[in-house]
Design a protein around this motif. Structure first.
Motif, short mmCIF file in Angstrom:
data_model
loop_
_atom_site.label_atom_id
_atom_site.label_comp_id
_atom_site.label_asym_id
_atom_site.label_seq_id
_atom_site.Cartn_x
_atom_site.Cartn_y
_atom_site.Cartn_z
N HIS A 21 72.31 53.65 -69.90
CA HIS A 21 72.18 52.43 -69.10
C HIS A 21 71.10 52.58 -68.02
O HIS A 21 70.31 51.68 -67.78
N GLU A 24 67.83 52.33 -69.73
CA GLU A 24 67.47 50.96 -70.09
C GLU A 24 66.89 50.21 -68.89
O GLU A 24 65.91 49.48 -69.02
N LEU A 28 63.08 48.61 -68.52
CA LEU A 28 62.74 47.24 -68.14
C LEU A 28 61.74 47.23 -66.98
O LEU A 28 60.79 46.45 -66.97
N ASP A 229 64.32 36.86 -81.61
CA ASP A 229 65.58 36.74 -80.85
C ASP A 229 65.99 38.09 -80.27
O ASP A 229 66.95 38.19 -79.50
N GLY A 231 63.44 40.22 -79.11
CA GLY A 231 62.20 40.73 -78.54
C GLY A 231 61.34 39.62 -77.98
O GLY A 231 61.74 38.46 -77.97
N ARG A 232 60.17 39.95 -77.49
CA ARG A 232 59.23 38.96 -76.99
C ARG A 232 57.82 39.55 -77.03
O ARG A 232 57.65 40.77 -77.10
N ASN A 245 66.93 48.18 -75.98
CA ASN A 245 68.05 48.44 -76.88
C ASN A 245 67.69 47.71 -78.17
O ASN A 245 66.74 46.92 -78.17
N GLY A 247 68.60 45.21 -79.54
CA GLY A 247 68.55 43.76 -79.38
C GLY A 247 67.47 43.29 -78.42
O GLY A 247 67.36 42.09 -78.14
N ASP A 248 66.68 44.21 -77.91
CA ASP A 248 65.63 43.85 -76.94
C ASP A 248 64.48 44.85 -77.04
O ASP A 248 64.42 45.83 -76.32
N ARG A 250 60.40 44.92 -77.06
CA ARG A 250 59.29 44.04 -76.67
C ARG A 250 57.93 44.55 -77.13
O ARG A 250 57.68 45.74 -77.06
N MET B 29 66.78 42.92 -63.47
CA MET B 29 67.50 42.59 -64.72
C MET B 29 68.02 41.16 -64.69
O MET B 29 67.98 40.45 -65.70
N ASP B 32 65.16 38.82 -65.24
CA ASP B 32 64.73 38.91 -66.63
C ASP B 32 65.68 38.13 -67.55
O ASP B 32 65.23 37.40 -68.43
N ALA B 37 64.53 37.08 -71.34
CA ALA B 37 65.09 38.22 -72.06
C ALA B 37 65.61 37.74 -73.40
O ALA B 37 66.21 36.67 -73.49
N PRO B 38 65.36 38.51 -74.46
CA PRO B 38 65.83 38.06 -75.77
C PRO B 38 67.34 37.98 -75.85
O PRO B 38 68.06 38.82 -75.31
N ARG B 39 67.79 36.93 -76.53
CA ARG B 39 69.20 36.60 -76.68
C ARG B 39 70.04 37.77 -77.18
O ARG B 39 71.11 38.06 -76.65
N LYS B 40 69.52 38.48 -78.18
CA LYS B 40 70.35 39.50 -78.82
C LYS B 40 70.55 40.76 -77.96
O LYS B 40 71.40 41.59 -78.27
N GLY B 41 69.75 40.91 -76.92
CA GLY B 41 69.93 42.09 -76.06
C GLY B 41 70.79 41.79 -74.85
O GLY B 41 71.08 42.67 -74.05
N GLN B 44 74.30 43.65 -74.26
CA GLN B 44 74.05 45.05 -73.89
C GLN B 44 73.51 45.12 -72.45
O GLN B 44 73.92 45.97 -71.66
N ARG B 45 72.62 44.18 -72.10
CA ARG B 45 72.07 44.18 -70.74
C ARG B 45 73.17 43.93 -69.72
O ARG B 45 73.15 44.50 -68.62
N GLU B 47 76.18 44.94 -69.91
CA GLU B 47 76.85 46.23 -69.70
C GLU B 47 76.07 47.12 -68.73
O GLU B 47 76.63 47.79 -67.89
N VAL B 48 74.74 47.10 -68.90
CA VAL B 48 73.89 47.90 -68.00
C VAL B 48 74.04 47.39 -66.57
O VAL B 48 74.19 48.17 -65.62
#
Lengths: 507, 507
Positions: A21, A24, A28, A229, A231-232, A245, A247-248, A250, B29, B32, B37-41, B44-45, B47-48
C-alpha cells in the motif's frame, strides 16, 4: 497448532500488504510528478516521497519481518503455506539478505552521492565536460565494486549486479549471447549502410497535430486490448508506463508534431509494458510478486509490441488507413511499401534513445562491455571516454565528436544503475524467442495483424507471461514458454531477413 | 538543559511532519480518485487510503505523541518554544482529547455505519424512499447525541458539534445571526418573487463549448492571482479545491455546455478556496496549522470571490468582452445590464446546491434548525421529512413533492457530518464583513474590478486571512480584521440593496 500457523501466515500477509500500500501511494506520487504536478510543490512532494520510501525500507528490514520469515520457514509451518505466501517469503528474504549485507553508512552515503551525481551529470552533459563528472563516477564505480563483495557472487563480480535486474543471468550467458549478436549485427549494419536502395524518409517529418496523434494512440492501445477502465494515457517528457495495481496501470507518451513515430511507437512500447502489469493475476495483489519479474522480461513485452507488431508490414496493412485519416495529408502520395521502408530506416547513430531497432542492441552491448570492465577493475573511469569512443567505432563505425553525445548521454551511471543496461538487449532477444514460440500456437500471426485482431496475441502473452507476475524467474518463463534458455538466433534471423528485405539487398 | 529542550521540540516537529506527509499522500490519492483514476483500480486504492488513514489516526493518538505533548508542556520547556510549535501542540492536544473521549468500539462501528449509510442513502434518494434510509439516520443521530456527551459542551449540546467545524461559534451566536438573516431574507424573497420586472434569462442556456469555457476559466483564475505554477485545473463531477501543500493547490470544475454559469462561478468559487491554501505562510508547512482555520472561514474566501467579485456588475464591465470572445454568439444581442440581471436571477427553489446567492442562506438555516432539534432530542428522525417540508414552506414558500428533492438531497447527514451546515451561511456572513473592512483600505474596490486588477484584493485577503493558516481561530481572524464578532447586518444590507436593484424594486 493449525490456528497458530494460519495466524502467522495471515499476519505476514497483512504486513506485506501494508508495504504494498505504501508502494502504491509512492507510485502515484511518482506518476503525478512526471505528468503535471505543479512545479512549486515538487520539492515538498520529494520530501513526502522520502518519508514513505524510508517507511518501506524500514518495514522491509524490520525485526518484525525477520520474525515472520523465520517462523514461516519452520518445516511444519512451511509445508502448509499457500504458494503465493511461499513466493512472497522468498522475495522478502532475498531483499532482506541484500540490504543486510550493505553497511548502512555506506548505503546512506551512496544515496546522497548518486543524488548529487545526477545534478553534476546534467551540467556535465550539457557542457560536454567529462572531467567535472569524473570524481562522482569514480565514487559510484568504487561503491559498486564493493557492493559485489558485500552481496557476493559466483564467477564474475558483475554477476552480483545482474542479479538485481535479471536474476539467473550471468556474464557467461550474456557474453555468449551478445557475442553472437555482435558477430551478426556489425556486418549487417555495414551491409545496409552501403546498400544502394535506401528508404525514402522525407515524408516522415511533416506536421501532424498532437490531438490527432492522441486519437491514433488511443485507438491503437484499444486494439492491443489495453484496458482504459484500468488505466489512462497522459503526456510527459520521458515516456513510461507504471503499474499501481492491476486495475490502475498508466501509460504516458509524448507528441512530436514533426515526427509522428515518437508517439506511435512510444505508445505501443509503453502499452506493451502496461499490458504486462494489467494482466498479473489478482491473487498476487498486496504481495511483492505483483509486478513484472525482471527488467528484461518487461522489455521483452514492450519490444514485442513495438517491433514485432508495430513495425510489421502486416500491421500497417490494417492501420495505414487509420494513420492517414488522422494525418494532415502527409501520406497521400506514399504507398504502403514506401511507408513501411521509411518507418524501418536503420543505420549507425550516436545516441541510444534515438537508435533504430536494428542497431539498438549494439549500443547496449557497448555499455555492457564497458561497465563489466569497470566493475572488474579492467578499466578505470579516467579512461572511460576514450574507451567509449573506441567501442562505438568498433561496433557502429561512428565516433562521438564530444562526450555529451558519447559517454555522458545516459542517466543510468550517474544514478548508480550498473547492471541495468543488458536487460534492454536481453529483452529484445527474449521477445524474438517468444515470437517464435507464439507462431507455433498462432500460425496465422500475420493474418491477425492484417485484420487488426490483436486479442489472441495479447492473450497468448497473458497466458505465458503476464499472469505470473514475479512468481517465476526470467529463465523459468523462457524455458516454460520456448523450451530453451536465452537464444539470440531468432533475433538475428529476424533482423537479417527483415533488413535485407527493407534495404532490398537480397532482391 | 537547552539541548534537551531543543531535541524534544525537534523530535516533536519531525513526528508531526511525518503525519503531514502521510496526509499529503492521502490528499493526492483523493484528488486522483475524483479527477480521472481508472474505475477498476478504485477499490484497491480505497484500501490504500484506509491503510494510510489508519496510520495517521494511530500516530495522532500514540503514546509517543502524548509523551511529546506532556514534555513540551513543562513550564521551563514551554516558554522557550517557537510560536509554530506551541500552536501545533495545542492543535494536537485538541484532536487527541477528542479521540480519547470516544469509545474506540463505538467509533469503529460508526465508521462502518456511515459508510453503509451513504450507500443506502444513494438508493433511497433515487427512489425518494425515506423509510429505507430512516434506520441508518436514527443510528447516526443517536451516535451524534452520545458524541456530544463524550466530548462535552457548554450550554447547548449542539455546541459540541459546532466545535468540529467552526471552533468558537455557539448556538447562542448562530441563533442570533440566523434569526436576523431570516427576518430580513424571508420577506425579501417574497418581494423579488412578486416583482413585476423579472430578469431575462433565456440567453443563459445556449451551447457554450467546454474547451472555450476552460480557456475562460483559466484566464479568470489567472486574474485572481491563482498561481498555476502551484496548482492545476481539472474536471470532475462534484467540483472541489484541495491543498496538498502551499506549492500544490488544485482546483477542479465542470463544464455544462448548456449553462456556462456552472463553470464560471464554480471555478471562481473553488479558486477562492485555492487562494487561501496557496498563500498560507511556509513556516506552517509540516504542521497541523498548514490549512484553513475552519470551514466557515474557508467558505468566506470562496463566497467572497464568487459573489462579491464574480457577481459584481463592475467585474463584468471588464470581463463581459472576454466571455463574449469565448462564447458562440449567445450574448451578441444582450447588453451588459441585461446580462448582469440574468446571472443574478434569484428566487425560491428546492435544491440547495442549485440555489442562488440570495436564497442559499435560507436553505442552510433550515438544515441548522432541524439538526439542532434532532441533536437536542426535540425532533425524532421519523418526523424529520414532515419537519423538513414545513421548514421549506416557512422559509422559502416551497414544498417538496417527494423526499428525493427534500430531506434526502444532501450527503452530509448520511456521512455523519452534523454541525457542518452552518459553516456555509456563516462563511457568507463573514465574507460580507470582510468586504466592508476591505473597502476601508481599498476604497477603489469597484474600480479595481472594472480594471480587472484583482491583485490588491487577493493581497488584502492574504495579509488578513490566508497567511495565518490554522494559527488563528475564526473569531480571532474576524475580530482582528473587522473589529467585530459575527455580524450579519452587512450581508443583509448587501442582499437587500443588490436584489432590489436587480429586480428594480426601488427604481
Amino acid at each position: 497448532m493449525t490456528t497458530e500457523t494460519e495466524t502467522l501466515e495471515e499476519r505476514f500477509l497483512t504486513y506485506i500488504k501494508k508495504i504494498s500500500h505504501f508502494e502504491e501511494s509512492i507510485g502515484l506520487m511518482a506518476w503525478d510528478l512526471r505528468t503535471g504536478a505543479p512545479r512549486k510543490g515538487a520539492s515538498q512532494r520529494s520530501e513526502v516521497l522520502g518519508t514513505l520510501s524510508s517507511e518501506v525500507f524500514a518495514m522491509s528490514t524490520s525485526k518484525e519481518l525477520k520474525g515472520y520469515l523465520e517462523g514461516l520457514r519452520e518445516t511444519s509451518v512451511w509445508s502448509k503455506l499457500a504458494e503465493v505466501t511461499k513466493g512472497s517469503v522468498e522475495e522478502c528474504e532475498k531483499q532482506l539478505k541484500k540490504y543486510e549485507n550493505i553497511p548502512p553508512q555506506e548505503f546512506k552515503a551512496y544515496v546522497i552521492l548518486t543524488s548529487n551525481a545526477e545534478v553534476a551529470w546534467e551540467k556535465a552533459k550539457n557542457d560536454a565536460d567529462f572531467k567535472t563528472f569524473q570524481p562522482y563516477l569514480e565514487k559510484i564505480v568504487d561503491y559498486n565494486r564493493k557492493y559485489t563483495e558485500w552481496v557476493g557472487y559466483k564467477g564474475n563480480k558483475y554477476n552480483a549486479l545482474l542479479d538485481d535486474y535479471e536474476p539467473g543471468l550471468t556474464v557467461d550467458i550474456i557474453d555468449d549471447v551478445f557475442g553472437k549478436l555482435k558477430k551478426a549485427l556489425v556486418p549487417l549494419v555495414k551491409e545496409i549502410t552501403e546498400a544502394k536502395d535506401q528508404p525514402q524518409t522525407d515524408f516522415l517529418f511533416q506536421p501532424f497535430p498532437a490531438k490527432n496523434q492522441e486519437a491514433l494512440s488511443r485507438e491503437i492501445l484499444e486494439s492491443m486490448r489495453y484496458d482504459f477502465d484500468a488505466g489512462r494515457l497522459d503526456t510527459t517528457v520521458h515516456p513510461f508506463a507504471i503499474g499501481l495495481n492491476p486495475g490502475d496501470v498508466r501509460v504516458t507518451t509524448k507528441y512530436d508534431e514533426m515526427d509522428f513515430r515518437t508517439a506511435v511507437f512510444g505508445t505501443i512500447h509503453e502499452g506493451g509494458h502496461a499490458l504486462y502489469e494489467q494482466n498479473i493475476d489478482e491473487k498476487f495483489i498486496g504481495t511483492p510478486l505483483c509486478t513484472g519479474t525482471s527488467m528484461g522480461i518487461h522489455e521483452s513485452q514492450s519490444l514485442f509490441w513495438e517491433n514485432f507488431v508495430g513495425r510489421h508490414f502486416s500491421f500497417w496493412e490494417k492501420y495505414y488507413d487509420l494513420l492517414k485519416k488522422n494525418a494532415n495529408g502527409q501520406f497521400d502520395d506514399i504507398d504502403l511499401h514506401t511507408f513501411y521502408r521509411g518507418i524501418n530506416v536503420a543505420g549507425p547513430s550516436l545516441i541510444r534513445i534515438e537508435a533504430d531497432e536494428m542497431t539498438y542492441s549494439l549500443h547496449i552491448i557497448a555499455r555492457y562491455e564497458l561497465e563489466k570492465a569497470l566493475i572488474n577493475g579492467e578499466l578505470e573511469v579516467a579512461d572511460l571516454p576514450g574507451a567509449w569512443n573506441d567501442k562505438m567505432e568498433e561496433l557502429l563505425g561512428v565516433r562521438p565528436s564530444h562526450d555529451g553525445e558519447g559517454v555522458l548521454q545516459d542517466v543510468h551511471w550517474p544514478s548508480g544503475a550498473f547492471g541495468y543496461f543488458p536487460s534492454y538487449a536481453l529483452g529484445y532477444v527474449y521477445a524474438a524467442q517468444l515470437k517464435k514460440a507464439m507462431e507455433k500456437e498462432l500460425p496465422d500471426f500475420k493474418q491477425l495483424l492484417q485484420k487488426g485482431d490483436l486479442a489472441p496475441i495479447k492473450e497468448w502473452l497473458t497466458k505465458n507471461i503476464h499472469q505470473y507476475g514475479k512468481s517465476k524467474e526470467p529463465l523459468e518463463i523462457l524455458k516454460d514458454t520456448t523450451g530453451e534458455g536465452v537464444n539470440p538466433s531468432y533475433l538475428i534471423e529476424y533482423l537479417e531477413s527483415k533488413y535485407r528485405n527493407v534495404y532490398r539487398i537480397t532482391e
